[in-house]
Design a protein around this motif. Structure first.
Motif, PDB file in Angstrom:
ATOM      1  N   ILE A   1       0.812  -1.212   0.000  1.00 35.28           N
ATOM      2  CA  ILE A   1       0.000   0.000   0.000  1.00 35.28           C
ATOM      3  C   ILE A   1       0.850   1.270   0.000  1.00 35.28           C
ATOM      4  CG2 ILE A   1      -0.228   0.178   2.516  1.00 35.28           C
ATOM      5  CD1 ILE A   1      -3.038   0.750  -0.070  1.00 35.28           C
ATOM      6  N   TRP A   2       2.057   1.193   0.573  1.00 30.96           N
ATOM      7  CA  TRP A   2       2.909   2.384   0.641  1.00 30.96           C
ATOM      8  C   TRP A   2       3.429   2.819  -0.730  1.00 30.96           C
ATOM      9  CZ3 TRP A   2       8.106   2.346  -0.797  1.00 30.96           C
ATOM     10  CH2 TRP A   2       8.690   1.093  -0.970  1.00 30.96           C
ATOM     11  N   VAL A   3       3.327   1.922  -1.727  1.00 35.17           N
ATOM     12  CA  VAL A   3       3.769   2.257  -3.080  1.00 35.17           C
ATOM     13  C   VAL A   3       2.929   3.409  -3.648  1.00 35.17           C
ATOM     14  CG1 VAL A   3       3.917   1.392  -5.456  1.00 35.17           C
ATOM     15  CG2 VAL A   3       4.657  -0.056  -3.552  1.00 35.17           C
ATOM     16  N   ILE A   4       1.649   3.469  -3.287  1.00 33.02           N
ATOM     17  CA  ILE A   4       0.738   4.461  -3.857  1.00 33.02           C
ATOM     18  C   ILE A   4       1.160   5.894  -3.541  1.00 33.02           C
ATOM     19  CG2 ILE A   4      -1.640   5.323  -3.879  1.00 33.02           C
ATOM     20  CD1 ILE A   4      -2.587   2.462  -3.472  1.00 33.02           C
ATOM     21  N   PRO A   5       1.316   6.278  -2.246  1.00 33.24           N
ATOM     22  CA  PRO A   5       1.691   7.679  -1.994  1.00 33.24           C
ATOM     23  C   PRO A   5       3.069   8.054  -2.547  1.00 33.24           C
ATOM     24  CG  PRO A   5       1.771   6.381   0.035  1.00 33.24           C
ATOM     25  CD  PRO A   5       1.077   5.547  -0.995  1.00 33.24           C
ATOM     26  N   ILE A   6       4.025   7.114  -2.530  1.00 33.93           N
ATOM     27  CA  ILE A   6       5.356   7.404  -3.053  1.00 33.93           C
ATOM     28  C   ILE A   6       5.287   7.698  -4.548  1.00 33.93           C
ATOM     29  CG2 ILE A   6       7.663   6.474  -3.477  1.00 33.93           C
ATOM     30  CD1 ILE A   6       7.095   7.268  -0.581  1.00 33.93           C
ATOM     31  N   SER A   7       4.505   6.887  -5.285  1.00 36.54           N
ATOM     32  CA  SER A   7       4.378   7.083  -6.731  1.00 36.54           C
ATOM     33  C   SER A   7       3.657   8.385  -7.056  1.00 36.54           C
ATOM     34  CB  SER A   7       3.630   5.901  -7.356  1.00 36.54           C
ATOM     35  OG  SER A   7       4.346   4.696  -7.178  1.00 36.54           O
ATOM     36  N   VAL A   8       2.617   8.681  -6.281  1.00 40.25           N
ATOM     37  CA  VAL A   8       1.857   9.916  -6.509  1.00 40.25           C
ATOM     38  C   VAL A   8       2.734  11.140  -6.237  1.00 40.25           C
ATOM     39  CG1 VAL A   8      -0.066  11.323  -5.695  1.00 40.25           C
ATOM     40  CG2 VAL A   8      -0.386   8.881  -6.056  1.00 40.25           C
ATOM     41  N   ILE A   9       3.456  11.129  -5.103  1.00 40.78           N
ATOM     42  CA  ILE A   9       4.324  12.259  -4.757  1.00 40.78           C
ATOM     43  C   ILE A   9       5.441  12.407  -5.785  1.00 40.78           C
ATOM     44  CG2 ILE A   9       5.962  13.146  -3.043  1.00 40.78           C
ATOM     45  CD1 ILE A   9       4.224  11.754  -0.900  1.00 40.78           C
ATOM     46  N   GLY A  10       5.990  11.269  -6.231  1.00 44.70           N
ATOM     47  CA  GLY A  10       7.030  11.310  -7.255  1.00 44.70           C
ATOM     48  C   GLY A  10       6.517  11.910  -8.547  1.00 44.70           C
ATOM     49  N   GLY A  11       5.307  11.503  -8.953  1.00 50.20           N
ATOM     50  CA  GLY A  11       4.717  12.038 -10.180  1.00 50.20           C
ATOM     51  C   GLY A  11       4.473  13.542 -10.101  1.00 50.20           C
ATOM     52  N   ILE A  12       3.999  14.004  -8.940  1.00 51.08           N
ATOM     53  CA  ILE A  12       3.773  15.435  -8.745  1.00 51.08           C
ATOM     54  C   ILE A  12       5.103  16.193  -8.808  1.00 51.08           C
ATOM     55  CG2 ILE A  12       3.048  17.188  -7.067  1.00 51.08           C
ATOM     56  CD1 ILE A  12       0.945  15.147  -6.089  1.00 51.08           C
ATOM     57  N   SER A  13       6.120  15.628  -8.150  1.00 49.51           N
ATOM     58  CA  SER A  13       7.449  16.254  -8.166  1.00 49.51           C
ATOM     59  C   SER A  13       7.978  16.348  -9.586  1.00 49.51           C
ATOM     60  CB  SER A  13       8.428  15.447  -7.308  1.00 49.51           C
ATOM     61  OG  SER A  13       7.987  15.338  -5.969  1.00 49.51           O
ATOM     62  N   GLY A  14       7.788  15.280 -10.360  1.00 51.03           N
ATOM     63  CA  GLY A  14       8.239  15.275 -11.742  1.00 51.03           C
ATOM     64  C   GLY A  14       7.539  16.324 -12.574  1.00 51.03           C
ATOM     65  N   GLY A  15       6.238  16.475 -12.342  1.00 51.79           N
ATOM     66  CA  GLY A  15       5.487  17.487 -13.069  1.00 51.79           C
ATOM     67  C   GLY A  15       5.986  18.892 -12.786  1.00 51.79           C
ATOM     68  N   ILE A  16       6.357  19.137 -11.521  1.00 49.06           N
ATOM     69  CA  ILE A  16       6.882  20.458 -11.146  1.00 49.06           C
ATOM     70  C   ILE A  16       8.239  20.701 -11.805  1.00 49.06           C
ATOM     71  CG2 ILE A  16       7.751  21.843  -9.216  1.00 49.06           C
ATOM     72  CD1 ILE A  16       5.636  20.431  -7.455  1.00 49.06           C
ATOM     73  N   ILE A  17       9.104  19.671 -11.771  1.00 48.68           N
ATOM     74  CA  ILE A  17      10.434  19.797 -12.372  1.00 48.68           C
ATOM     75  C   ILE A  17      10.327  19.986 -13.885  1.00 48.68           C
ATOM     76  CG2 ILE A  17      12.633  18.611 -12.780  1.00 48.68           C
ATOM     77  CD1 ILE A  17      12.184  17.175 -10.088  1.00 48.68           C
ATOM     78  N   ALA A  18       9.361  19.288 -14.495  1.00 44.05           N
ATOM     79  CA  ALA A  18       9.176  19.381 -15.954  1.00 44.05           C
ATOM     80  C   ALA A  18       8.833  20.802 -16.388  1.00 44.05           C
ATOM     81  CB  ALA A  18       8.091  18.415 -16.409  1.00 44.05           C
ATOM     82  N   SER A  19       8.192  21.547 -15.505  1.00 40.30           N
ATOM     83  CA  SER A  19       7.830  22.923 -15.849  1.00 40.30           C
ATOM     84  C   SER A  19       9.043  23.843 -15.835  1.00 40.30           C
ATOM     85  CB  SER A  19       6.777  23.450 -14.866  1.00 40.30           C
ATOM     86  OG  SER A  19       7.322  23.540 -13.552  1.00 40.30           O
ATOM     87  N   ILE A  20      10.158  23.342 -15.282  1.00 38.71           N
ATOM     88  CA  ILE A  20      11.376  24.149 -15.192  1.00 38.71           C
ATOM     89  C   ILE A  20      12.388  23.760 -16.264  1.00 38.71           C
ATOM     90  CG2 ILE A  20      13.319  24.787 -13.700  1.00 38.71           C
ATOM     91  CD1 ILE A  20      11.480  24.122 -11.306  1.00 38.71           C
ATOM     92  N   LEU A  21      12.550  22.417 -16.462  1.00 35.99           N
ATOM     93  CA  LEU A  21      13.546  21.920 -17.413  1.00 35.99           C
ATOM     94  C   LEU A  21      13.053  22.018 -18.855  1.00 35.99           C
ATOM     95  CD1 LEU A  21      14.883  18.684 -15.659  1.00 35.99           C
ATOM     96  CD2 LEU A  21      15.979  20.918 -15.754  1.00 35.99           C
TER      97      LEU A  21
END
Length: 246
Positions: free
Chosen positions: A72-92
């Protein structure tokens, strides 16, 4: 005719995606060839991946290959990672995203030749100094770029000496998590063409069930070969897409 083509596209793509990742190698190009707008094609893939990935996970959960408590812990880690990636993508810039994707896939391909015990252990996925940053980093990659996310997850789980069926279950749960938010976004922004999406979804559900049943019969040597072939195909597709867009 195009509805039948979408059904079989979803089936074949999700079968491959379940076994080794890289289902987008098949589904997205076919949808574009059928004349489906790019945003609608991506949205259809996100919706179908959300449902089919969860169905694969439920099958393996029901058959005792994995427990909800351990995963079950895989879900929040993947969601947080995806959000982080989206934020970084707006910069790179897209140039740096392209370089990052190629680097990660080549690294994964080379690392597959080391470690003879990949997918042959019976370890459970626990939170440790490799699994936590590994899953979070792949979640970032999915938010940044996307193609090859499932393949990279399988490489990670293989390195952690997790059995192949467990690895598929963890990977499909993470894929469900990362695609869920994206699917909701495409739905709310009106990019979904439901007639096409439902055909792809029905095919994907069939492919998910076919994939997990094939996975039960695959030997580790075949798995590693399949992963390598998919990785090379992903690298080739990303390079071609980059060159054609430049």
């Amino acid at each position: 005719m195009e509805y039948i083509a979408l059904f079989f596209t979803g089936m074949v793509a999700t079968t491959l995606g379940t076994l080794a990742g890289g289902g987008g190698l098949i589904s997205l190009p076919v949808m574009l060839l059928l004349g489906i707008p790019i945003h609608s094609a991506i949205g259809a893939n996100k919706v179908s991946n959300t449902v089919s990935a969860f169905s694969s996970f439920l099958y393996l959960l029901k058959h005792g290959q994995i427990s909800l408590k351990e995963s079950i812990w895989v879900i929040p880690i993947s969601v947080i990672g995806g959000i982080s990636g989206g934020i970084i993508a707006s910069i790179l810039s897209s140039k740096y995203l392209f370089i990052l994707a190629i680097f990660l896939l080549i690294f994964a391909f080379i690392s597959s030749f080391f470690g003879k015990d990949q997918f042959q252990g019976d370890q459970k996925l626990t939170i440790n100094k490799i699994s936590l940053p590994g899953l979070y980093s792949i979640g970032i990659y999915d938010g940044l770029f996307g193609p090859g996310q499932g393949t990279l997850q399988l490489y990670l789980f293989g390195y952690l000496k997790i059995s192949y069926l467990r690895a598929i279950a963890y990977s499909r749960l993470a894929t469900f998590s990362s695609c869920f938010g994206a699917a909701a976004t495409y739905i709310t922004t009106g990019h979904i063409i439901w007639s096409y999406t439902i055909c792809l979804l029905l095919g994907s559900l069939s492919g998910a069930q076919v994939g997990v049943r094939i996975a039960e019969k695959l030997r580790p040597k075949i798995i590693k070969l399949l992963l390598r072939v998919v990785t090379v195909a992903l690298i080739f597709q990303i390079i071609v897409n980059q060159l054609s867009g430049s």
